[in-house]
Write an enzyme that holds these catalytic residues in place. Structure first.
Site, PDB file in Angstrom:
ATOM      1  N   LYS A 193       0.923  -1.227   0.002  1.00 22.48           N
ATOM      2  CA  LYS A 193       0.037  -0.044   0.002  1.00 22.48           C
ATOM      3  C   LYS A 193       0.939   1.202  -0.014  1.00 22.48           C
ATOM      4  CE  LYS A 193      -4.098   2.031   2.546  1.00 22.48           C
ATOM      5  NZ  LYS A 193      -4.837   1.840   3.793  1.00 22.48           N
ATOM      6  N   SER A 214     -10.076   2.373   2.627  1.00 20.90           N
ATOM      7  CA  SER A 214      -9.257   2.729   1.742  1.00 20.90           C
ATOM      8  C   SER A 214      -8.258   1.922   0.984  1.00 20.90           C
ATOM      9  CB  SER A 214      -8.233   3.787   2.642  1.00 20.90           C
ATOM     10  OG  SER A 214      -7.435   2.926   3.757  1.00 20.90           O
ATOM     11  N   SER A 223     -10.650   0.053   6.971  1.00 21.25           N
ATOM     12  CA  SER A 223      -9.943   0.112   5.483  1.00 21.25           C
ATOM     13  C   SER A 223      -9.208  -1.040   5.138  1.00 21.25           C
ATOM     14  CB  SER A 223      -8.754   1.326   5.782  1.00 21.25           C
ATOM     15  OG  SER A 223      -9.558   2.587   5.621  1.00 21.25           O
TER      16      SER A 223
END
Lengths: 495, 95
Positions: free
Chosen positions: A78, A158, A182
């Site tokens: 990420k 997210s 998330s």
């Protein structure tokens, strides 16, 4: 072997150890898959040179016969994790051009275990969002589509890039982070597994901060076993994170016995929300039956302050964010606005932050600024921290009464379309976190497991919540649920 | 609690985010909506409850008071938008 990118981590590990494949072959298969998946917009910084070098080193280690489980496993990282020399910009314009001079603890540990980094994955800007539409790179598109419909759907957020990449077999696993859901919401939207560990289990050092008292990193994988393996490699005490727990990391994979006989599963009545789609309700009932059939005891429980979790979260998280994001001032790293003649330092701050932060990030910084400002600190921030204490107490009470794990829906719906929430007010988007945010406020481990498809052919997941520091037991419950659900669906390749 | 335009302007300035005058009414509306949502918290009886400071009951560790890092000026400045002669450069601060 064909389609090496489709393997799970445990399958790849076993094949590597038997000499049936190589880290090089696995890595090339993933790099090819990534090249063909530009339409998903999941990988936003590609690092094939690093991946190939790491794969070669991993193959050497495996040949020497002493390789940890993650050795040679290609991963996506990420964009929130600082990776040395590689863009790490939290999907924000304000960190454009930023190349960290250091490596986050999580990626350091993964690399020391021999894992391979394929590139960086998109996300909502600064991890603020539930649809990946706030990324400066443009939205990530889910590999899933509704049956007979080509409308672009969100992978959730997210950690939407991570979810899309794992679901589309672009990598074997991915790192995610979870401040209010998330990891778990995008995992549920894309039919994969995602675990947020107990607060303090995984070091936050080098993870770009959103809300420090809530942020935790965790793995996003194709199976529960993979989550256990990867979580083990990510976990552990780190002196550089003062909130990192100095506790031994158990062998999470060894906890997957498949035996939950006699365990008590709590079903919280407050999670039966008004207006919940019938399909989610039915899924929850089915999941409950599955655990019961496996020998668990089902108990109705009450978590009375659930209703207040979302408003408490949307005070605490923006407050911490406004403080954390004060560091983006155009001085030390990232974007600086071009200034007009005579502009002083205040104009530099204000213009830089107006240009660099997207709308949602700006909104949350300002909400946080407001609730922390003189005269409102007690009314909002302190009150929210008190409510947070009550939410945690709710969980402590049911655990003290013998509940081993709690089963809830992971999300209030299946994935929605890109742009479908555009006209909604911000609070509507926040409702996506309604089932997950309590877990962050209480610092507990929570895992999303894919359990079924809805009538439109989209994945739906359930969430299991565990006792603090008992991720092994939680993963075992999830393992039982995964086996009983037998979820094997994959998105049909259209990209 | 509803936020008026003056309050929105003040909050934007406190947050050091430039907001155009014509965008302030919409911003004030959005912030008010979010604050209204938060007002549900007023329904909760919090008498005698301590505000949470740490979600896990742990003592913060103390580390030895020794130098662990340093002499990395070039690395510190490597990402600066404007660095000169070993310093971060900024517009004039003192009037």
């Amino acid at each position: 072997m064909t389609d090496l990118n489709r393997l799970s981590i445990s399958e790849a590990r076993d094949a590597l150890r038997k000499g049936e494949t190589t880290a090089k072959a696995l890595t090339e298969a993933c790099l090819t898959a990534i090249e063909g998946a530009g339409a998903l917009n999941a990988f936003v910084h590609h690092t094939p040179e690093i991946a190939r070098a790491q794969a070669a080193a991993a193959d050497q280690r495996i040949a020497q016969g002493d390789a940890p489980a993650m050795c040679g496993i290609p991963l996506g990282i990420k964009d929130l994790f600082c990776t040395k020399g590689v863009p790490s910009q939290a999907a924000s314009r304000i960190l454009e051009g930023f190349r960290p001079e250091y490596e986050s603890t999580v990626t350091t540990q993964l690399f020391e275990a021999g894992a391979v980094m394929l590139g960086k994955l998109s996300m909502d800007e600064f991890a603020m969002g539930s649809s990946n539409e706030t990324a400066c790179y443009g939205p990530v598109i889910s590999p899933w589509r509704r049956q007979g419909d080509s409308a672009a759907l969100t992978p959730g957020g997210s950690s939407g890039g991570s979810a899309a990449a794992v679901a589309a077999d672009l990598c074997l696993g991915a790192t995610g982070t979870d401040t209010g859901g998330s990891i778990r919401q995008p995992a549920a939207f894309t039919g994969i597994v995602g675990i947020k560990p107990t607060y303090g289990r995984v070091s936050r050092w080098g993870v770009i901060a959103f809300a420090s008292s809530l942020d935790q990193a965790g793995p996003m994988t194709k199976t529960v076993r993979d989550a256990a393996i990867m979580l083990g490699a990510m976990s552990g005490h780190d002196p550089k994170d003062s909130t990192s727990a100095d506790l031994p990391v158990p062998d999470f994979e060894a906890a997957l016995t498949g035996d939950i006989r006699g365990k008590v599963i709590g079903i919280p009545r407050e999670y039966r929300m008004e207006g919940m789609p019938a399909e989610i309700e039915a899924l929850w009932t089915r999941g409950t039956e599955m655990l019961k059939d496996a020998g668990a005891q089902i108990r109705d429980i009450s978590l009375p302050h659930t209703k207040y979790a979302l408003p408490a979260y949307y005070v605490v998280a923006p407050a911490e964010a406004s403080s954390n994001l004060a560091r983006y001032d155009g001085v030390r790293y990232g974007h600086r606005a071009s200034l007009a003649q005579g502009d002083g330092i205040t104009q530099m701050y204000e213009k830089t932050r107006a240009e660099g932060f997207g709308k949602e990030v700006q909104r949350r910084i300002m909400i946080g600024t407001y609730v922390l400002s003189a005269g409102f600190y007690d009314a909002y921030y302190n009150r929210a921290r008190k409510v947070r204490a009550l939410i945690k107490r709710d969980f402590e009470t049911v655990f003290a009464e013998g509940v081993d794990a709690i089963l809830t829906p992971a999300t209030p719906s299946s994935a929605f379309g890109i742009g479908e929430m555009a006209s909604a007010d911000p609070v509507e988007m926040y409702l996506n976190d309604v089932f997950t945010v309590t877990v962050n406020l209480a610092g507990l481990p929570g895992i999303a497991v894919p359990v079924g498809l809805d009538a439109k052919g989209l994945p739906m997941g359930l969430q299991l919540i565990g006792r603090p520091w008992e991720e092994g037991a939680l993963l075992n419950h999830a393992y039982v649920l995964q086996r009983a659900a037998g979820f094997v669906s994959k998105p049909q390749k259209w990209w | 609690m509803s936020i008026d335009i003056d309050t929105a302007r003040r909050v934007a300035h406190l947050a050091r985010i430039a907001v155009r005058e014509e965008d302030l009414p919409a911003l004030a509306g959005e912030l008010s909506g979010i604050l209204t949502f938060m007002e549900q918290l007023n329904e909760v009886d919090v008498t005698g409850v301590e505000p949470m400071t740490s979600v896990t009951p742990m003592r913060l560790k103390r580390r030895a008071d020794v130098v662990t890092d340093g002499n990395i000026q070039a690395q510190i400045l490597a990402n600066a938008p404007d660095a000169r002669e070993g310093f971060f450069a900024v517009p004039k601060v003192v009037e």
